[in-house]
Design a protein around this motif. Structure first.
Motif, PDB file in Angstrom:
ATOM      1  N   TYR A  90       0.826  -1.333   0.090  1.00 34.19           N
ATOM      2  CA  TYR A  90      -0.028   0.122   0.012  1.00 34.19           C
ATOM      3  C   TYR A  90       1.037   1.381  -0.084  1.00 34.19           C
ATOM      4  O   TYR A  90       1.995   1.234   0.685  1.00 34.19           O
ATOM      5  CB  TYR A  90      -0.903   0.082   1.383  1.00 34.19           C
ATOM      6  N   CYS A  91       0.490   2.081  -0.509  1.00 36.74           N
ATOM      7  CA  CYS A  91       0.924   3.656  -0.603  1.00 36.74           C
ATOM      8  C   CYS A  91       0.675   3.975   0.880  1.00 36.74           C
ATOM      9  O   CYS A  91      -0.068   3.516   1.578  1.00 36.74           O
ATOM     10  CB  CYS A  91       0.327   4.573  -1.402  1.00 36.74           C
ATOM     11  N   PRO A  92       1.573   5.108   1.501  1.00 36.17           N
ATOM     12  CA  PRO A  92       1.402   5.510   2.966  1.00 36.17           C
ATOM     13  C   PRO A  92       0.083   5.987   3.197  1.00 36.17           C
ATOM     14  O   PRO A  92      -0.410   5.743   4.370  1.00 36.17           O
ATOM     15  CB  PRO A  92       2.471   6.870   2.785  1.00 36.17           C
ATOM     16  N   GLU A  93      -0.579   6.563   2.237  1.00 35.83           N
ATOM     17  CA  GLU A  93      -1.877   7.138   2.432  1.00 35.83           C
ATOM     18  C   GLU A  93      -2.965   5.946   2.567  1.00 35.83           C
ATOM     19  O   GLU A  93      -3.784   5.960   3.723  1.00 35.83           O
ATOM     20  CB  GLU A  93      -2.561   7.933   1.535  1.00 35.83           C
ATOM     21  N   CYS A  94      -3.033   4.827   1.866  1.00 41.08           N
ATOM     22  CA  CYS A  94      -3.701   3.736   2.156  1.00 41.08           C
ATOM     23  C   CYS A  94      -3.334   2.722   3.137  1.00 41.08           C
ATOM     24  O   CYS A  94      -3.995   2.371   3.950  1.00 41.08           O
ATOM     25  CB  CYS A  94      -3.877   2.702   0.669  1.00 41.08           C
ATOM     26  N   GLU A  95      -2.042   2.722   3.678  1.00 38.25           N
ATOM     27  CA  GLU A  95      -1.726   2.144   4.724  1.00 38.25           C
ATOM     28  C   GLU A  95      -2.280   2.515   5.950  1.00 38.25           C
ATOM     29  O   GLU A  95      -2.645   1.821   6.701  1.00 38.25           O
ATOM     30  CB  GLU A  95      -0.076   2.346   4.687  1.00 38.25           C
ATOM     31  N   ILE A  96      -2.235   4.060   5.939  1.00 38.43           N
ATOM     32  CA  ILE A  96      -2.894   4.318   7.176  1.00 38.43           C
ATOM     33  C   ILE A  96      -4.532   3.988   7.149  1.00 38.43           C
ATOM     34  O   ILE A  96      -4.923   3.833   8.463  1.00 38.43           O
ATOM     35  CB  ILE A  96      -2.852   5.995   7.180  1.00 38.43           C
ATOM     36  N   LYS A  97      -5.172   4.039   6.003  1.00 33.59           N
ATOM     37  CA  LYS A  97      -6.338   3.795   6.128  1.00 33.59           C
ATOM     38  C   LYS A  97      -6.754   2.236   6.516  1.00 33.59           C
ATOM     39  O   LYS A  97      -7.620   1.905   7.117  1.00 33.59           O
ATOM     40  CB  LYS A  97      -7.174   4.024   4.694  1.00 33.59           C
ATOM     41  N   VAL A  98      -6.016   1.385   5.942  1.00 31.59           N
ATOM     42  CA  VAL A  98      -6.012  -0.144   6.317  1.00 31.59           C
ATOM     43  C   VAL A  98      -5.604  -0.420   7.896  1.00 31.59           C
ATOM     44  O   VAL A  98      -6.441  -0.817   8.490  1.00 31.59           O
ATOM     45  CB  VAL A  98      -4.878  -0.752   5.370  1.00 31.59           C
ATOM     46  N   HIS A  99      -4.772   0.548   8.195  1.00 33.58           N
ATOM     47  CA  HIS A  99      -4.475   0.146   9.806  1.00 33.58           C
ATOM     48  C   HIS A  99      -5.641   0.845  10.647  1.00 33.58           C
ATOM     49  O   HIS A  99      -5.812  -0.026  11.677  1.00 33.58           O
ATOM     50  CB  HIS A  99      -3.082   0.996  10.193  1.00 33.58           C
ATOM     51  N   ARG A 100      -6.165   2.003  10.121  1.00 32.37           N
ATOM     52  CA  ARG A 100      -7.056   2.577  11.008  1.00 32.37           C
ATOM     53  C   ARG A 100      -8.571   1.627  10.902  1.00 32.37           C
ATOM     54  O   ARG A 100      -9.328   1.403  11.871  1.00 32.37           O
ATOM     55  CB  ARG A 100      -7.787   3.799  10.395  1.00 32.37           C
ATOM     56  N   ASN A 101      -8.836   1.039   9.790  1.00 29.62           N
ATOM     57  CA  ASN A 101      -9.911  -0.004   9.622  1.00 29.62           C
ATOM     58  C   ASN A 101      -9.744  -1.006  10.358  1.00 29.62           C
ATOM     59  O   ASN A 101     -10.510  -1.747  10.934  1.00 29.62           O
ATOM     60  CB  ASN A 101     -10.176  -0.284   8.158  1.00 29.62           C
ATOM     61  N   LEU A 102      -8.466  -1.681  10.446  1.00 29.92           N
ATOM     62  CA  LEU A 102      -8.154  -2.907  11.569  1.00 29.92           C
ATOM     63  C   LEU A 102      -8.085  -2.542  12.625  1.00 29.92           C
ATOM     64  O   LEU A 102      -8.977  -3.391  13.456  1.00 29.92           O
ATOM     65  CB  LEU A 102      -6.777  -3.267  11.133  1.00 29.92           C
ATOM     66  N   GLU A 103      -7.841  -1.522  13.156  1.00 28.59           N
ATOM     67  CA  GLU A 103      -8.103  -0.963  14.588  1.00 28.59           C
ATOM     68  C   GLU A 103      -9.644  -0.856  14.883  1.00 28.59           C
ATOM     69  O   GLU A 103     -10.053  -1.246  16.164  1.00 28.59           O
ATOM     70  CB  GLU A 103      -7.210   0.274  14.926  1.00 28.59           C
ATOM     71  N   ALA A 104     -10.318  -0.017  14.095  1.00 23.59           N
ATOM     72  CA  ALA A 104     -11.831  -0.093  14.364  1.00 23.59           C
ATOM     73  C   ALA A 104     -12.508  -1.607  14.394  1.00 23.59           C
ATOM     74  O   ALA A 104     -13.148  -1.622  15.174  1.00 23.59           O
ATOM     75  CB  ALA A 104     -12.351   0.732  13.006  1.00 23.59           C
ATOM     76  N   LYS A 105     -12.081  -2.442  13.632  1.00 18.37           N
ATOM     77  CA  LYS A 105     -12.322  -3.706  13.618  1.00 18.37           C
ATOM     78  C   LYS A 105     -12.376  -4.427  15.103  1.00 18.37           C
ATOM     79  O   LYS A 105     -13.028  -5.017  15.439  1.00 18.37           O
ATOM     80  CB  LYS A 105     -12.319  -4.373  12.417  1.00 18.37           C
ATOM     81  N   GLN A 106     -11.107  -4.196  15.288  1.00 18.99           N
ATOM     82  CA  GLN A 106     -10.591  -4.807  16.588  1.00 18.99           C
ATOM     83  C   GLN A 106     -11.340  -4.241  17.776  1.00 18.99           C
ATOM     84  O   GLN A 106     -11.672  -4.871  18.784  1.00 18.99           O
ATOM     85  CB  GLN A 106      -8.912  -4.730  16.798  1.00 18.99           C
ATOM     86  N   ARG A 107     -11.421  -2.981  17.810  1.00 15.94           N
ATOM     87  CA  ARG A 107     -12.151  -2.404  18.825  1.00 15.94           C
ATOM     88  C   ARG A 107     -13.505  -2.863  18.928  1.00 15.94           C
ATOM     89  O   ARG A 107     -14.159  -3.114  19.899  1.00 15.94           O
ATOM     90  CB  ARG A 107     -12.173  -0.766  18.764  1.00 15.94           C
TER      91      ARG A 107
END
Length: 150
Positions: A106-123
């Motif tokens: 992933y590009c840096p912008e999409c990397e952030i989106k992917v990690h935020r999405n994973l964190e939200a799912k984990q929460r």
């Protein structure tokens, strides 16, 4: 992919080809035999060594020179362990937006989106799993929890 799958994928030497001794990881894809001190490399070490000596080499050239399949070289690129040299005409593409990359998925912008999405799912999963265990705050604060019956 689990760790054992990654170990098998990169052809990590475990037994010395010369004496049968145990190979010990020394860093950057390099392994030394405990007994005879022979040196061997996993796929990453072979590819990295070739790239250091032949800047700008293509995957096909690397495969031909060191015997590491192009599929493994692509995996090393996607894992971010190696990167495509500056000025190359060939690039990887971000798996979300298609932007050109030198390594990774992933590009840096999409990397952030992917990690935020994973964190939200984990929460969300943690909140779902803790419901019913008395961990939720209720508006009954200060109220009696139990009453005695005589």
């Amino acid at each position: 992919m689990n760790l054992l799958g990654a170990l098998d994928m990169y052809n990590i030497p475990r037994v010395c080809k010369k004496c049968g001794g145990v190979m010990v990881f020394k860093g950057v894809g390099e392994y030394h035999c405990e007994d005879c001190q022979a040196v061997d490399y996993d796929d990453y070490g072979k590819v990295r060594g070739y790239i250091e000596e032949h800047k700008g080499a293509t995957a096909a050239q690397i495969e031909e020179a060191v015997g590491v399949p192009q599929r493994t070289i692509r995996r090393l690129l996607k894992d971010g362990r190696i990167e495509i040299s500056e000025g190359s005409k060939v690039y990887l593409r971000c798996e979300l937006c298609g932007k050109q990359l030198r390594s990774g998925q992933y590009c840096p912008e999409c990397e952030i989106k992917v990690h935020r999405n994973l964190e939200a799912k984990q929460r969300e999963l943690m909140n779902k799993n803790t419901q019913g265990f008395g961990l939720e705050q209720k508006s009954e604060e200060g109220q009696k929890r139990f009453t005695r019956e005589n």
